[in-house]
Design a protein around this motif. Structure first.
Motif, PDB file in Angstrom:
ATOM      1  N   GLU A 114       2.707  44.779  -9.144  1.00  0.00           N
ATOM      2  CA  GLU A 114       3.264  45.423  -8.061  1.00  0.00           C
ATOM      3  C   GLU A 114       2.738  45.025  -6.791  1.00  0.00           C
ATOM      4  O   GLU A 114       3.353  44.993  -5.861  1.00  0.00           O
ATOM      5  N   GLN A 115       1.406  44.430  -6.560  1.00  0.00           N
ATOM      6  CA  GLN A 115       0.924  43.954  -5.405  1.00  0.00           C
ATOM      7  C   GLN A 115       0.945  42.412  -5.519  1.00  0.00           C
ATOM      8  O   GLN A 115       0.520  41.699  -6.414  1.00  0.00           O
ATOM      9  N   PRO A 116       1.579  41.780  -4.228  1.00  0.00           N
ATOM     10  CA  PRO A 116       1.527  40.294  -4.247  1.00  0.00           C
ATOM     11  C   PRO A 116       0.266  39.665  -4.721  1.00  0.00           C
ATOM     12  O   PRO A 116      -0.701  40.191  -4.243  1.00  0.00           O
ATOM     13  N   PHE A 129      12.727  33.720  -3.473  1.00  0.00           N
ATOM     14  CA  PHE A 129      12.823  34.501  -4.935  1.00  0.00           C
ATOM     15  C   PHE A 129      13.538  35.618  -4.652  1.00  0.00           C
ATOM     16  O   PHE A 129      13.234  36.551  -3.686  1.00  0.00           O
ATOM     17  N   TRP A 130      14.260  36.004  -5.719  1.00  0.00           N
ATOM     18  CA  TRP A 130      14.852  37.240  -6.020  1.00  0.00           C
ATOM     19  C   TRP A 130      14.825  37.627  -7.452  1.00  0.00           C
ATOM     20  O   TRP A 130      15.462  36.961  -8.187  1.00  0.00           O
ATOM     21  N   GLY A 131      14.013  38.578  -7.949  1.00  0.00           N
ATOM     22  CA  GLY A 131      13.830  38.849  -9.375  1.00  0.00           C
ATOM     23  C   GLY A 131      12.825  39.851  -9.489  1.00  0.00           C
ATOM     24  O   GLY A 131      12.311  40.562  -8.816  1.00  0.00           O
ATOM     25  N   THR A 132      12.386  39.998 -10.797  1.00  0.00           N
ATOM     26  CA  THR A 132      11.559  40.755 -11.302  1.00  0.00           C
ATOM     27  C   THR A 132      10.156  40.139 -11.761  1.00  0.00           C
ATOM     28  O   THR A 132      10.026  38.968 -12.314  1.00  0.00           O
ATOM     29  N   ILE A 133       8.975  40.885 -11.418  1.00  0.00           N
ATOM     30  CA  ILE A 133       7.667  40.365 -11.674  1.00  0.00           C
ATOM     31  C   ILE A 133       7.503  40.510 -13.300  1.00  0.00           C
ATOM     32  O   ILE A 133       6.654  39.637 -13.715  1.00  0.00           O
ATOM     33  N   SER A 134       7.754  41.800 -13.622  1.00  0.00           N
ATOM     34  CA  SER A 134       7.448  42.123 -15.049  1.00  0.00           C
ATOM     35  C   SER A 134       8.266  41.498 -16.044  1.00  0.00           C
ATOM     36  O   SER A 134       9.314  40.666 -15.669  1.00  0.00           O
TER      37      SER A 134
END
Length: 526
Positions: A114-116, A129-134
Motif C-alpha cells: 500500500e505504501q511505495p 507503471f500501471w497495475g497492481t502491487i498485490s
C-alpha cells in the motif's frame, strides 16, 4: 537497430490451455504469435507466481532474490518476501542501456502493498507503471491498482472496467508512445482466480466443455501429438486419483460453469494480447521486437473455502478481495454449487479436475515441482532476429531468459548499484538454440516450499516435501508415471548431491526452518 523486448506473462495457466499447445479454448492471437516464432516444449517456471516473477526479471533463482515463496516477510530465519538489493531487474538493466521501460499488470514482488517502497516497480527500473502491487484480485473491482505510485480508487474504475482488457489497452498505449527502443513487461492476472468474466466472453464458451474432462484430456493430448508437442517423451498420465470420472461427477452443470468462466478469462487475455500485437504492427515494430510469452506456473488446483471460518478468513485479506460486491451486497466466497462463478459478486476457482485438464499431459499442479507445476508453454518470436519458426524440445528454465535477452540486444548486465555488488544472472543464453543451433545443455534446479527437483539431460529427480526422491527418464516418461529410483540408486545419489550443492550455493533455506520462522512472526495478509 536495437530490438525492442516485450515479455508477456500470464497467471496460473496450464501447459495445454492455449491452442498452439493443444487447447480447445480458442486463442487465435497467441497462436498467431506462435506461428511466427519458436515454441519451447521443455521450458520451466518455478511453480508459483512470486518466485517465477523474481526469477524471470532477474535471471536468478528466486532464493537469490529474497522472493522464494510469496511476499510475506518470514523474519530472520526465512525469506524477506521482497526483492533484495543484490539483484538487478531487467528493467534496471535495459534502462541503464538506454531503453524506455514500462510495465502493466501484476507486480507481486513487494511485501509492502500500500505504501511505495524500494521494491516497487517504479523503483526497480520501470519508468512507467500501471497495475497492481498485490497478487490476486477482483477483475471488476481491482484493489492495489496504481498509476505510477498513485493509487487508483475503486470509484475511478467505471461500470465497464475489466482488468484484463485494461492491461492490454495500457500496454498497447505504452508501445505506441515509446520514443526509443523499449523493454515492456505485461503481467496479466488472468486466468488466476477469482473466476470473473464478461458476459460476452462467457457466451463464447458455453457448451465448449460439455463432454467432460476425460474426453477433453484425451483430445488435447492428440492435438499435442499432431503438433509435435511432447510427441516422443510423454504419454497421457492417468486421471488424478482425487478426481472422479466425468460420468460419475454429481454436479456436472456447476463444474461446466467453472470451466466456462476460466476459459472466458483465457479468451479475454488472448484478446488483450491481440491488442498489444496490433500496437506493434501499427507502429511498424513487430519485426524487430522480441516477444516472449509464458505462464508463471502450472494449472492451479486450489479450492476456495466456503465454510464460515474459511470465508471469513479470506475476507480479511482486504488487499485481494473487495469488502462487498459493486451493488453493496456481501461477496459470495467459496466453491459450492450454490455460488455460480463469473460475476463480480463471487469469488471462486475452477478446482482440481479442470486443472488436471489444463496440465495435459502431466500430473500435479501449481506449487509442486513435478511437471504439472513447472512446465510452461513458452513462445519466442523475433522475425528480424533469425528466430526459427519451429518446435524446440531442449530443456531450459526462467534463469535462461535474461541471458538470452541480454545477448540478443547487446545490453550489458549490471554489476553494481550504489556501491553494492550485484549477483550476475545464473542461466545460459538460448539465442543460438532459437536461431537453429545446438542446445546448451546444463542442469536445471528447483525448490519451492520444500518440494525439490533437478533435471540433468533425460533424468529428473523430484520429491514432495518430506517425501522420498523419485527418479524419471523424461525422454520416455515425461508424465512421471514410472519411478526408477529403486532401480538406479547411484544416479539418485549423484543427482541429489548435485541438488544439495546448488541449494547451498543459492541460499535455499530448509523448509522446516522457514515454517518455524513464520510461526514466530505476526500474522500477515496474503
Amino acid at each position: 537497430m536495437r530490438p525492442n523486448v516485450l515479455i508477456i506473462l500470464v497467471d496460473d495457466m496450464g501447459y495445454s490451455d492455449i491452442g498452439c499447445f493443444g487447447g480447445e479454448i480458442g486463442t487465435p492471437n497467441i497462436d498467431r504469435l506462435a506461428a511466427h516464432g519458436a515454441r519451447l516444449t521443455n521450458f520451466y517456471n518455478t511453480a508459483r507466481c512470486s518466485p517465477s516473477r523474481a526469477s524471470l526479471l532477474t535471471g536468478l533463482h528466486p532464493h537469490q532474490t529474497g522472493v522464494a515463496e510469496l511476499v510475506n516477510n518470514d523474519g530472520p530465519g526465512g525469506y524477506p518476501g521482497s526483492l533484495n538489493d543484490r539483484c538487478a531487474t531487467l528493467a534496471e538493466t535495459f534502462r541503464a542501456a538506454g531503453y524506455h521501460t514500462h510495465m502493466t499488470g501484476k507486480w507481486h514482488l513487494a511485501n509492502e502493498r500500500e505504501q511505495p517502497s524500494d521494491t516497487w516497480p517504479t523503483r526497480r527500473g520501470f519508468e512507467r507503471f500501471w497495475g497492481t502491487i498485490s497478487g490476486a484480485g477482483s477483475y471488476f473491482q481491482t484493489t492495489t491498482l496504481h498509476d505510477g505510485e498513485t493509487p487508483v480508487p475503486l470509484s475511478a474504475l467505471g461500470p465497464d472496467f475489466y482488468y484484463t482488457d485494461e492491461i492490454g489497452a495500457h500496454a498497447a498505449a505504452a508501445i505506441r508512445e515509446a520514443e526509443r527502443p523499449f523493454f515492456g513487461y505485461v503481467a496479466f492476472t488472468a486466468p488466476h482466480w477469482p473466476l470473473h468474466a464478461k458476459e460476452a466472453d462467457l457466451a463464447e464458451t458455453r457448451g465448449a466443455f460439455d463432454e467432460g474432462w476425460d474426453v477433453l484430456r484425451t483430445r488435447r493430448r492428440q492435438r499435442q501429438l499432431d503438433a509435435g508437442i511432447c510427441a516422443e517423451d510423454a504419454t497421457l498420465d492417468r486421471r488424478d486419483p482425487a478426481v472422479p470420472a466425468w460420468d460419475d461427477e454429481p454436479e456436472q452443470k456447476w463444474q461446466l460453469e467453472r470451466m466456462e468462466a476460466y476459459a472466458a478469462q483465457v479468451r479475454a487475455m488472448d484478446r488483450a494480447v491481440g491488442a498489444i500485437l496490433d500496437a506493434l504492427d501499427e507502429t511498424g515494430q513487430r519485426e524487430n521486437t522480441i516477444v516472449v510469452f509464458l505462464s508463471d506456473n502450472g494449472g492451479c488446483a486450489e479450492e476456495l473455502r466456503s465454510d464460515p471460518e474459511g470465508a471469513e478468513q479470506f475476507r480479511r485479506h482486504h488487499l485481494i478481495i473487495p469488502p462487498s460486491a459493486p451493488d453493496g451486497t456481501p461477496m459470495k466466497v467459496g466453491n459450492t454449487p450454490e455460488i455460480r462463478p463469473g460475476t463480480a459478486d463471487t469469488y471462486t476457482s475452477y478446482g482440481r479436475a479442470w486443472a488436471n485438464l489444463s496440465n495435459t499431459p502431466f500430473r500435479m499442479y501449481k506449487r509442486w515441482v513435478h511437471e504439472g507445476g513447472i512446465a510452461t508453454p513458452l513462445i519466442v518470436s523475433w522475425p528480424a532476429g533469425g528466430v526459427s519458426e519451429t518446435v524446440l524440445d531442449a530443456p531450459n528454465q526462467l534463469t535462461d531468459i535474461a541471458p538470452t535477452l541480454l545477448e540478443a540486444t547487446g545490453a550489458p548486465a549490471l554489476t553494481e548499484r550504489e556501491g553494492i555488488e550485484l549477483t550476475p544472472p545464473s542461466g545460459r543464453s538460448m539465442l543460438g538454440l532459437l536461431r537453429g543451433g545446438p542446445a546448451d545443455e546444463h542442469d536445471l534446479f528447483w525448490e519451492h516450499i520444500g518440494n525439490a527437483a533437478v533435471r540433468s539431460g533425460r533424468w529428473k529427480l523430484v520429491r514432495e516435501y518430506e517425501g522420498p526422491w523419485e527418479l524419471y527418464d523424461l525422454t520416455t516418461d515425461r508424465s512421471e508415471s514410472h519411478d526408477l529410483s529403486t532401480e538406479k540408486p547411484d544416479l539418485v545419489k549423484d543427482l541429489s548431491e548435485r541438488w544439495q550443492t546448488w541449494a547451498d550455493t543459492v541460499g535455499v533455506i530448509p523448509y522446516g526452518d522457514v515454517l518455524a520462522a513464520r510461526a514466530a512472526m505476526p500474522t500477515q495478509p496474503a
